[in-house]
Every structure is written in C-alpha cells, then in structure tokens.
Scaffold this motif. Structure first.
Motif, PDB file in Angstrom:
ATOM      1  N   LEU A  63       0.870  -1.167   0.000  1.00 28.48           N
ATOM      2  CA  LEU A  63       0.000   0.000   0.000  1.00 28.48           C
ATOM      3  C   LEU A  63       0.909   1.220   0.000  1.00 28.48           C
ATOM      4  CD1 LEU A  63      -2.515  -1.015   2.841  1.00 28.48           C
ATOM      5  CD2 LEU A  63      -2.626  -1.601   0.409  1.00 28.48           C
ATOM      6  N   GLY A  64       0.645   2.196  -0.879  1.00 31.03           N
ATOM      7  CA  GLY A  64       1.572   3.316  -0.949  1.00 31.03           C
ATOM      8  C   GLY A  64       0.923   4.593  -1.417  1.00 31.03           C
ATOM      9  N   CYS A  65       1.710   5.667  -1.343  1.00 29.50           N
ATOM     10  CA  CYS A  65       1.275   6.957  -1.862  1.00 29.50           C
ATOM     11  C   CYS A  65       2.492   7.781  -2.223  1.00 29.50           C
ATOM     12  CB  CYS A  65       0.401   7.705  -0.848  1.00 29.50           C
ATOM     13  SG  CYS A  65       1.277   8.235   0.640  1.00 29.50           S
ATOM     14  N   ALA A  66       2.326   8.635  -3.191  1.00 24.22           N
ATOM     15  CA  ALA A  66       3.374   9.556  -3.622  1.00 24.22           C
ATOM     16  C   ALA A  66       2.724  10.639  -4.460  1.00 24.22           C
ATOM     17  CB  ALA A  66       4.456   8.842  -4.418  1.00 24.22           C
ATOM     18  N   MET A  67       3.419  11.754  -4.602  1.00 24.35           N
ATOM     19  CA  MET A  67       2.881  12.814  -5.440  1.00 24.35           C
ATOM     20  C   MET A  67       2.776  12.351  -6.890  1.00 24.35           C
ATOM     21  SD  MET A  67       4.159  16.758  -5.593  1.00 24.35           S
ATOM     22  CE  MET A  67       3.249  17.986  -6.516  1.00 24.35           C
ATOM     23  N   TRP A  68       3.765  11.565  -7.333  1.00 27.66           N
ATOM     24  CA  TRP A  68       3.710  11.017  -8.683  1.00 27.66           C
ATOM     25  C   TRP A  68       4.557   9.760  -8.756  1.00 27.66           C
ATOM     26  CZ3 TRP A  68       0.441  10.576 -12.094  1.00 27.66           C
ATOM     27  CH2 TRP A  68       0.730  10.193 -13.404  1.00 27.66           C
ATOM     28  N   MET A  69       4.324   8.930  -9.787  1.00 33.62           N
ATOM     29  CA  MET A  69       5.012   7.656  -9.929  1.00 33.62           C
ATOM     30  C   MET A  69       5.181   7.331 -11.405  1.00 33.62           C
ATOM     31  SD  MET A  69       3.909   3.931  -8.366  1.00 33.62           S
ATOM     32  CE  MET A  69       2.316   3.865  -9.210  1.00 33.62           C
ATOM     33  N   ASP A  70       6.438   7.073 -11.836  1.00 37.14           N
ATOM     34  CA  ASP A  70       6.666   6.640 -13.217  1.00 37.14           C
ATOM     35  C   ASP A  70       7.951   5.827 -13.376  1.00 37.14           C
ATOM     36  OD1 ASP A  70       8.789   8.442 -13.164  1.00 37.14           O
ATOM     37  OD2 ASP A  70       7.830   9.934 -14.452  1.00 37.14           O
ATOM     38  N   ASP A  71       8.645   5.534 -12.264  1.00 40.36           N
ATOM     39  CA  ASP A  71       9.925   4.835 -12.363  1.00 40.36           C
ATOM     40  C   ASP A  71       9.723   3.416 -12.900  1.00 40.36           C
ATOM     41  OD1 ASP A  71      12.907   4.839 -11.532  1.00 40.36           O
ATOM     42  OD2 ASP A  71      12.110   2.974 -10.691  1.00 40.36           O
ATOM     43  N   PRO A  72      10.363   3.047 -14.019  1.00 39.62           N
ATOM     44  CA  PRO A  72      10.114   1.726 -14.632  1.00 39.62           C
ATOM     45  C   PRO A  72      10.442   0.558 -13.705  1.00 39.62           C
ATOM     46  CG  PRO A  72      11.224   3.176 -16.187  1.00 39.62           C
ATOM     47  CD  PRO A  72      11.242   3.876 -14.867  1.00 39.62           C
ATOM     48  N   GLU A  73      11.554   0.633 -12.963  1.00 37.47           N
ATOM     49  CA  GLU A  73      11.917  -0.470 -12.066  1.00 37.47           C
ATOM     50  C   GLU A  73      10.878  -0.644 -10.967  1.00 37.47           C
ATOM     51  OE1 GLU A  73      15.944  -1.656 -10.737  1.00 37.47           O
ATOM     52  OE2 GLU A  73      16.504   0.308 -11.557  1.00 37.47           O
TER      53      GLU A  73
END
Length: 287
Positions: A63-73
């Motif tokens: 379960l998570g949260c972040a302002m944004w997410m796009d890291d392929p790994e």
C-alpha cells in the motif's frame, strides 16, 4: 544545457547507506535513493528475512502513496507483487481536446492497472464497508433495500486531490505530498476466536518513509529514505493509506475537485425502526 555538455551532477560523496534497526533495514541519503525502495520491495517479495513471513500469508502486498510515480523499475516490482495499490496526485487534463484524452503521463499507469490485480477489498475491513456513490451521494439503506454490487478489487493505481485551478479562491489546493510504501502480507484462516469462519486479513511488516517521489527523475536528486518496522508507525501508516485508498478516484476522473468514488452508506434508522415495529405487531414473538 548546451549540446555535447554533460549533465551537471552532485559529487558522489553525498551518497550514504546506513544500517538501521533489524537486519535488512537501511537508510539512504543522497542520489538514487529510490533504488533502496525498489530493492527493499524485492527483498520482501523474495523473503530475505524470516520475520517477514506470515502464517497462512503468502501474498506480498504493498500500500503506498506519492505525489507522482513513473519509475520503470518500481512499476515492474509492483507488477510482481501479489497485490498493490498506490495513490498519486490527480493530474491535469487538456481541455482543448474533446472528449479529453488520457494524458501521456497516465498511460503507463493505466497499462499497469490493466496487467495487475489491484487489491482485494475483502482483506481490508475499512474498505469492505464502503460502497459506491449513487448520484454523487452515499446510498441510503432502509428496509428491503440492499447495497449495490461492488467490484471486489481496487485497481493498483488510484488518484486523489484537486486539479490546478480547482481551488475556490484561486489558491493552490492541498496536494498529496507524502511518500510512503507499506509492505505486508494477505492471509487467510478458517477460524476466528468464536470457531470456524472465513478470515481474510492484511498484516503490515515493514514501511518505507522517504522524501523522493516514485519517479525516475527523483534518482538524480538529493533525497532521503529508510525502512522501519516500528509497530506504531506500521499501524499509523496503514490507517493513513487505507483512508487515502478509500477516498481515492480513478486514473482520470471527470471531477476537478476531490470526489471519492466510495463512501460509507447512510442508514434510514427511522424507516428501519418502523419496519421492526410492524414486524413485532404482526408477530409479538418476533425478536
């Protein structure tokens, strides 16, 4: 940057990795801190520490949260888990296109939703109690009424918040700025304290707290992040993240303002009491 010039970089001596707490947990300072998050998820998924096991609990879950997410790994690691749900900030729309197309930056996350299972709500009582809105409002439940059938899962990526310009006074609305990743295991059992029963729950095991967004570009910045297994932080993070998930929206919702898709239902107590009284009058032995 002039063509042919190397990208400006901080000196390598800024980077630090420290062991903190039980074996397997570390704190990361400097550049490429996100690598510590990705490796920590992989270590948990591969059961590198015996204490991360769970009786009747094979399902590695995040379960998570972040302002944004796009890291392929990171996206690949999420796809390898049994279940996951990450809430990110709601993104702007191009109003010049009708109907609005899915923004380019959302397409990768939309694809992740299509190829991953999300999280099953039956493992989370806080989510299982929620129901879909009817006409933008919680449904009212009374005698003979039933709640609408719900999707048994919530997708891997959700959004929350306000689009720019959605503030009532033109000011910047609140944004989701926390960067948390809570790892745990889903588990099933066939009895509870009262005897045979179908029990499904989630047990948190370790928590990532950091400054870095879940983005590829964050790897170039000076950031901080660490893994902890403090039980108070695990419990607090679980409550916070489930609140975010429970009030979240889809990848690209129509509303510019915060408009949760699920809520606790309202109960028509007066109508239900009246119905109970009528049953008692018809059959005084009714209990």
């Amino acid at each position: 940057m002039v063509d042919g010039e190397a990208r400006p970089q901080f000196r390598q001596w800024y980077d630090r990795v420290l062991d903190v707490g039980p074996a397997g947990n570390q704190a990361f300072f400097g550049q490429d801190v996100l690598a510590g998050l990705v490796q920590g998820i992989r270590d948990f998924r591969e059961r590198r520490q015996q204490r991360w096991e769970q009786y009747h609990g094979p399902g590695a879950t995040l379960l998570g949260c972040a302002m944004w997410m796009d890291d392929p790994e990171l996206l690949d690691e999420l796809a390898a888990l049994e279940a996951a749900c990450v809430v990110v900030s709601k993104q702007s729309r191009d109003r010049s296109v009708q109907p609005p197309n899915l923004p380019y930056k959302l397409r990768r996350l939309d694809d992740l939703n299509a190829r991953t299972p999300g999280i099953p709500v039956c493992y989370f009582p806080q989510l299982e109690e929620l129901t879909s809105l009817v006409g933008g409002k919680p449904p009212v439940v009374g005698p003979g009424w039933s709640l609408p059938d719900e999707d048994p899962v919530i997708p891997t990526v959700r959004t929350i918040g306000f689009r720019k310009g959605a503030g009532d006074n033109g000011s910047m609305p609140p944004i989701l700025h926390a960067k948390l990743a809570l790892l745990g295991r889903l588990w099933d059992h066939d009895e509870d304290d009262f005897g045979p029963a179908d029990v499904t729950r989630f047990t948190p095991k370790r928590l990532w707290i950091g400054s870095a967004n879940f983005t590829a570009s964050s790897r170039r910045s000076l950031e901080f992040g660490f893994w902890t297994e403090d039980p108070v932080l695990l419990s607090g993070a679980e409550e916070f993240l489930l609140e975010l998930i429970g009030t979240s929206e889809g990848i690209d919702p129509d509303a510019d303002v915060h408009m949760p898709e699920r809520a606790l239902p309202d109960y028509d107590d007066a109508a239900m009491a009246e119905a109970a009284a009528e049953l008692w009058l018809a059959d005084p032995d009714y209990d």
